[in-house]
Enzyme design. Sequence first.
Site, short mmCIF file in Angstrom:
data_model
loop_
_atom_site.label_atom_id
_atom_site.label_comp_id
_atom_site.label_asym_id
_atom_site.label_seq_id
_atom_site.Cartn_x
_atom_site.Cartn_y
_atom_site.Cartn_z
N CYS A 1 -57.82 15.72 -39.57
CA CYS A 1 -58.84 14.82 -40.28
C CYS A 1 -60.23 15.30 -40.57
O CYS A 1 -60.48 16.10 -41.53
CB CYS A 1 -58.97 13.47 -39.14
SG CYS A 1 -59.89 12.37 -39.77
N HIS B 1 -53.39 11.71 -38.47
CA HIS B 1 -53.58 11.90 -37.04
C HIS B 1 -52.16 12.07 -36.35
O HIS B 1 -51.73 11.55 -35.71
CB HIS B 1 -54.28 10.86 -36.19
CG HIS B 1 -55.79 10.95 -36.86
ND1 HIS B 1 -56.77 11.73 -35.80
CD2 HIS B 1 -56.34 10.22 -37.62
CE1 HIS B 1 -57.74 11.43 -36.16
NE2 HIS B 1 -57.86 10.70 -37.32
N GLU C 1 -51.45 14.04 -33.85
CA GLU C 1 -51.60 14.06 -32.47
C GLU C 1 -51.24 12.91 -31.93
O GLU C 1 -50.84 12.89 -30.66
CB GLU C 1 -52.86 14.65 -32.25
CG GLU C 1 -53.86 13.63 -32.18
CD GLU C 1 -54.53 13.22 -33.33
OE1 GLU C 1 -55.26 12.20 -33.62
OE2 GLU C 1 -54.34 14.17 -34.45
#
Length: 257
Positions: free
Chosen positions: A112, A220, A222
Site C-alpha cells: 500500500c 493489503h 496481510e
Amino acid sequence: MSQPLVAVSADVRELNNHTWHATPQQYLAAAVSGAGIFPLIVPSFGERLDLDRLLLAVDGVMITGSGSNVHPSMYGGDSSEANGPYDPARDSTTLPLIRKAIDQAVPLLAICRGLQELNVALGGTLAAEIQEQPGKLDHRAPPSDSRDARFALRQTVTVKAGSFLFDVLGATKIKVNSVHRQAVGRLAPQLQAEAVAEDGTVEAVTVRNSRDFALGVQWHPEYWVKSDAPSACIFRAFGNAVRARAAKRSGILGAAG
C-alpha cells in the site's frame, strides 16, 4: 523453523503525550505466520540510522501501509493539507532504505503506502484523490464500523501473464482489498507494472532486473493471509526469498570461517 530477521517500517505517531514509532499488528502477525520470518520494527530516525549496518543484520525488508501519505515534496506534488496527513520522519527513513535494499539485493515487500514509497524512491510520482479523477473507481474502503467490511476482497485486478507476480499467484485475475486515496502517477523507470485495476490503476509493481524478490502491491495481503490464497502466496514467496538469502549468507559465512 528458522526465522530470519526482516526490517519493518514504522510510523511516527503522537499518543498519550508521547511520540511512538509503531507498526500495526496485522503486518507483524502476517510476517510471522504467513512468511515465517522475525519482524523487527525500525524506528524512523532518517539519516541518524546506519541503514547499511541494518541491512547486514537482516535478510529482508517489509514496508507497510499507513494512514499517512508520502510528502509531495518528495516527488514535486501538491503539499496542501488536503493531501495529508504526512509522516516526513517515515519518508526520510523508508525511501533510502528501499533504495539500499534494492541495490544490495535484499528481498523487499512493499504494501500500500509501501508501494507508493517504492515508486517515489525510484523517481516516480503519485496521484492524489484518484476517486475524483474522471474514469477512476473509488479505491477507498467502504464506510463501515467493521474492519472486515472495510478490508473486504471486493476489487478485481488483472495480473500480467508471465510476470513475476503471475508466477507467485498462478492466476491472471484475483480479488483484492484496495483501500487507498493515492496511487501511482508516473511509474518510476526502474519499475514495471505487474497488475492493474479495472480502471487502469497500477496495483502491483516489481523492480526491473532486480537481483532478488522486490514486489510492491497496492492492496493489503496481510489482512487475509490466513484465509485468502493469493494473500498467502505473496507472504510465502517473500518468506522463501528471505530464507534463501539467509541460507546463502550462512553458507558464505561458514565457508569464510
